[in-house]
Scaffold this motif. Structure first.
Motif, PDB file in Angstrom:
ATOM      1  N   LYS A 198       0.809  -1.218   0.000  1.00 63.81           N
ATOM      2  CA  LYS A 198       0.000   0.000   0.000  1.00 63.81           C
ATOM      3  C   LYS A 198       0.845   1.271   0.000  1.00 63.81           C
ATOM      4  O   LYS A 198       0.426   2.265  -0.573  1.00 63.81           O
ATOM      5  CB  LYS A 198      -1.016  -0.001   1.148  1.00 63.81           C
ATOM      6  CG  LYS A 198      -0.414   0.061   2.502  1.00 63.81           C
ATOM      7  CD  LYS A 198      -1.455  -0.212   3.565  1.00 63.81           C
ATOM      8  CE  LYS A 198      -0.776  -0.462   4.886  1.00 63.81           C
ATOM      9  NZ  LYS A 198       0.053   0.644   5.377  1.00 63.81           N
ATOM     10  N   TYR A 244       2.782   7.399  13.525  1.00 62.61           N
ATOM     11  CA  TYR A 244       2.878   6.507  14.694  1.00 62.61           C
ATOM     12  C   TYR A 244       4.339   6.138  14.956  1.00 62.61           C
ATOM     13  O   TYR A 244       4.788   6.083  16.106  1.00 62.61           O
ATOM     14  CB  TYR A 244       2.027   5.244  14.475  1.00 62.61           C
ATOM     15  CG  TYR A 244       0.548   5.517  14.584  1.00 62.61           C
ATOM     16  CD1 TYR A 244      -0.092   5.504  15.827  1.00 62.61           C
ATOM     17  CD2 TYR A 244      -0.215   5.843  13.461  1.00 62.61           C
ATOM     18  CE1 TYR A 244      -1.452   5.782  15.926  1.00 62.61           C
ATOM     19  CE2 TYR A 244      -1.568   6.121  13.562  1.00 62.61           C
ATOM     20  CZ  TYR A 244      -2.181   6.095  14.784  1.00 62.61           C
ATOM     21  OH  TYR A 244      -3.524   6.381  14.893  1.00 62.61           O
ATOM     22  N   GLN A 281      -3.514  14.075  11.260  1.00 64.19           N
ATOM     23  CA  GLN A 281      -3.735  13.348  10.003  1.00 64.19           C
ATOM     24  C   GLN A 281      -4.711  14.105   9.102  1.00 64.19           C
ATOM     25  O   GLN A 281      -4.509  14.201   7.884  1.00 64.19           O
ATOM     26  CB  GLN A 281      -4.276  11.949  10.300  1.00 64.19           C
ATOM     27  CG  GLN A 281      -3.258  11.080  11.044  1.00 64.19           C
ATOM     28  CD  GLN A 281      -3.857   9.753  11.466  1.00 64.19           C
ATOM     29  OE1 GLN A 281      -3.852   8.798  10.713  1.00 64.19           O
ATOM     30  NE2 GLN A 281      -4.384   9.701  12.680  1.00 64.19           N
ATOM     31  N   ARG A 316      -4.187   2.182   8.275  1.00 63.12           N
ATOM     32  CA  ARG A 316      -4.955   1.022   8.739  1.00 63.12           C
ATOM     33  C   ARG A 316      -6.426   1.383   8.948  1.00 63.12           C
ATOM     34  O   ARG A 316      -7.296   0.548   8.821  1.00 63.12           O
ATOM     35  CB  ARG A 316      -4.404   0.518  10.092  1.00 63.12           C
ATOM     36  CG  ARG A 316      -2.931   0.195  10.114  1.00 63.12           C
ATOM     37  CD  ARG A 316      -2.654  -1.018   9.265  1.00 63.12           C
ATOM     38  NE  ARG A 316      -1.304  -1.545   9.445  1.00 63.12           N
ATOM     39  CZ  ARG A 316      -0.181  -0.967   9.048  1.00 63.12           C
ATOM     40  NH1 ARG A 316      -0.228   0.207   8.450  1.00 63.12           N
ATOM     41  NH2 ARG A 316       0.987  -1.551   9.224  1.00 63.12           N
ATOM     42  N   ARG A 320      -7.033  -5.253  18.033  1.00 65.92           N
ATOM     43  CA  ARG A 320      -7.121  -4.195  19.047  1.00 65.92           C
ATOM     44  C   ARG A 320      -8.549  -3.634  19.097  1.00 65.92           C
ATOM     45  O   ARG A 320      -9.277  -3.665  18.091  1.00 65.92           O
ATOM     46  CB  ARG A 320      -6.094  -3.094  18.774  1.00 65.92           C
ATOM     47  CG  ARG A 320      -6.386  -2.320  17.535  1.00 65.92           C
ATOM     48  CD  ARG A 320      -5.321  -1.259  17.274  1.00 65.92           C
ATOM     49  NE  ARG A 320      -5.562  -0.635  16.003  1.00 65.92           N
ATOM     50  CZ  ARG A 320      -4.625  -0.278  15.139  1.00 65.92           C
ATOM     51  NH1 ARG A 320      -3.362  -0.465  15.411  1.00 65.92           N
ATOM     52  NH2 ARG A 320      -4.953   0.297  14.006  1.00 65.92           N
TER      53      ARG A 320
HETATM   54  O1  C5P Z   1       2.425   1.282   8.078  1.00 63.77           O
HETATM   55  P1  C5P Z   1       3.510   1.165   9.104  1.00 63.77           P
HETATM   56  O2  C5P Z   1       4.151  -0.176   9.171  1.00 63.77           O
HETATM   57  O3  C5P Z   1       4.517   2.240   8.994  1.00 63.77           O
HETATM   58  O4  C5P Z   1       2.756   1.393  10.511  1.00 63.77           O
HETATM   59  C1  C5P Z   1       3.366   1.091  11.726  1.00 63.77           C
HETATM   60  C2  C5P Z   1       2.297   0.701  12.729  1.00 63.77           C
HETATM   61  O5  C5P Z   1       1.502   1.836  13.023  1.00 63.77           O
HETATM   62  C3  C5P Z   1       1.316  -0.369  12.242  1.00 63.77           C
HETATM   63  O6  C5P Z   1       1.722  -1.696  12.531  1.00 63.77           O
HETATM   64  C4  C5P Z   1       0.052  -0.043  12.996  1.00 63.77           C
HETATM   65  O7  C5P Z   1       0.011  -0.676  14.240  1.00 63.77           O
HETATM   66  C5  C5P Z   1       0.145   1.441  13.248  1.00 63.77           C
HETATM   67  N1  C5P Z   1      -0.753   2.203  12.391  1.00 63.77           N
HETATM   68  C6  C5P Z   1      -2.061   2.335  12.802  1.00 63.77           C
HETATM   69  N2  C5P Z   1      -2.924   3.102  12.090  1.00 63.77           N
HETATM   70  C7  C5P Z   1      -2.527   3.700  10.967  1.00 63.77           C
HETATM   71  C8  C5P Z   1      -1.190   3.550  10.501  1.00 63.77           C
HETATM   72  C9  C5P Z   1      -0.335   2.770  11.234  1.00 63.77           C
HETATM   73  O8  C5P Z   1      -2.460   1.768  13.808  1.00 63.77           O
HETATM   74  N3  C5P Z   1      -3.385   4.451  10.294  1.00 63.77           N
END
Ligand code: C5P
Length: 230
Positions: free
Chosen positions: A23, A45, A123, A137, A194
């Motif tokens: 993605k 994050y 965001q 996510r 979660r």
């Molecule tokens: O996409 P990436 O691996 O960089 O995201 C790191 C962590 O941040 C994910 O495993 C997820 O737990 C969290 N995340 C989230 N919601 C989002 C983006 C990322 O919970 N919109």
């Protein structure tokens, strides 16, 4: 985009899915094709996790983390050779930001409702004309529920682990494929189960399994969907 779509505040296309689904690359390609802004919400994050480490903030201390989120200054850009360059309060942290440890710490703090709330306004500020591609996510479920088009990009865990393994190898990391697969599975489990904003497709999302698709095909598929909405 049709007149209807353009009359909405600013069009957003959300690309949600687990890590390794492609993605990130797909979202950046779409943003470039359309000339739209790009939000890598995972990076926020990750950045907060880095700041917590730097300041000695406990990764379970929700209110201290939420407080910290309101104070940090992030700068996402590119170096002269076109590589990503991220500054946290003026200090470059690109490598640390992208390592597995930081991804796992980000996933831990992302399970805390106060942290998610603290990052919400940040965001949403990325939603600027002419449009936004939002990668994450919960982009379609929580952050931009009124998005023009919602995509949920998935792939088999083994395929996602292999992609991640190849990516890390290029950067000189030497984790084994088995280790990466175990981490992918653990992170998936935490993200999908979660209580707050779990990783699930929005009801109105189009689910695409990219296991057997290359990036070009996936991008073309999504561009086709965008044109169907025009
Ligand atoms: O996409 P990436 O691996 O960089 O995201 C790191 C962590 O941040 C994910 O495993 C997820 O737990 C969290 N995340 C989230 N919601 C989002 C983006 C990322 O919970 N919109």
């Amino acid at each position: 985009m049709c007149a209807d779509t353009l009359s909405s505040p600013v069009p957003v296309i959300t690309i949600d899915g687990p890590s390794g689904s492609g993605k990130g690359t797909v979202s950046q390609r779409l943003a470039a094709e359309l000339g739209w802004h790009f939000l890598d919400s995972g990076a926020l994050y990750r950045l907060l996790a880095c700041a917590a480490r730097r300041d000695g903030v406990d990764l379970d201390d929700a209110s201290a983390l939420a407080d910290l989120a309101g104070r940090i200054d992030a700068d996402f850009g590119f170096s002269e050779n076109g590589e990503e360059r991220v500054l946290l309060d003026g200090v470059e942290i690109t490598r640390t930001l992208r390592c597995e440890d930081t991804g796992n710490a980000a996933s831990r703090i992302a399970a805390l409702p106060a942290v998610r709330t603290a990052l919400l306004a940040w965001q949403r500020r990325y939603r600027r004309p002419p449009g936004l591609i939002a990668d994450g996510r919960d982009m379609g479920t929580v952050v931009f529920p009124d998005a023009t088009l919602k995509i949920f990009l998935d792939a088999r865990p083994e395929e996602r682990a292999l992609r991640r393994f190849n990516q890390l190898n290029e950067k000189g990391n030497n984790a084994t494929l088995d280790e990466i697969l175990a981490e992918v599975r653990a992170r998936d489990e935490r993200d999908r189960t979660r209580a707050t904003a779990p990783l699930v497709p929005a009801e109105d999302a189009l689910v695409i399994d990219s296991s057997d698709l290359d990036i070009d095909t996936t991008v073309a598929l999504i561009l086709g969907q965008i044109h169907l909405k025009s």
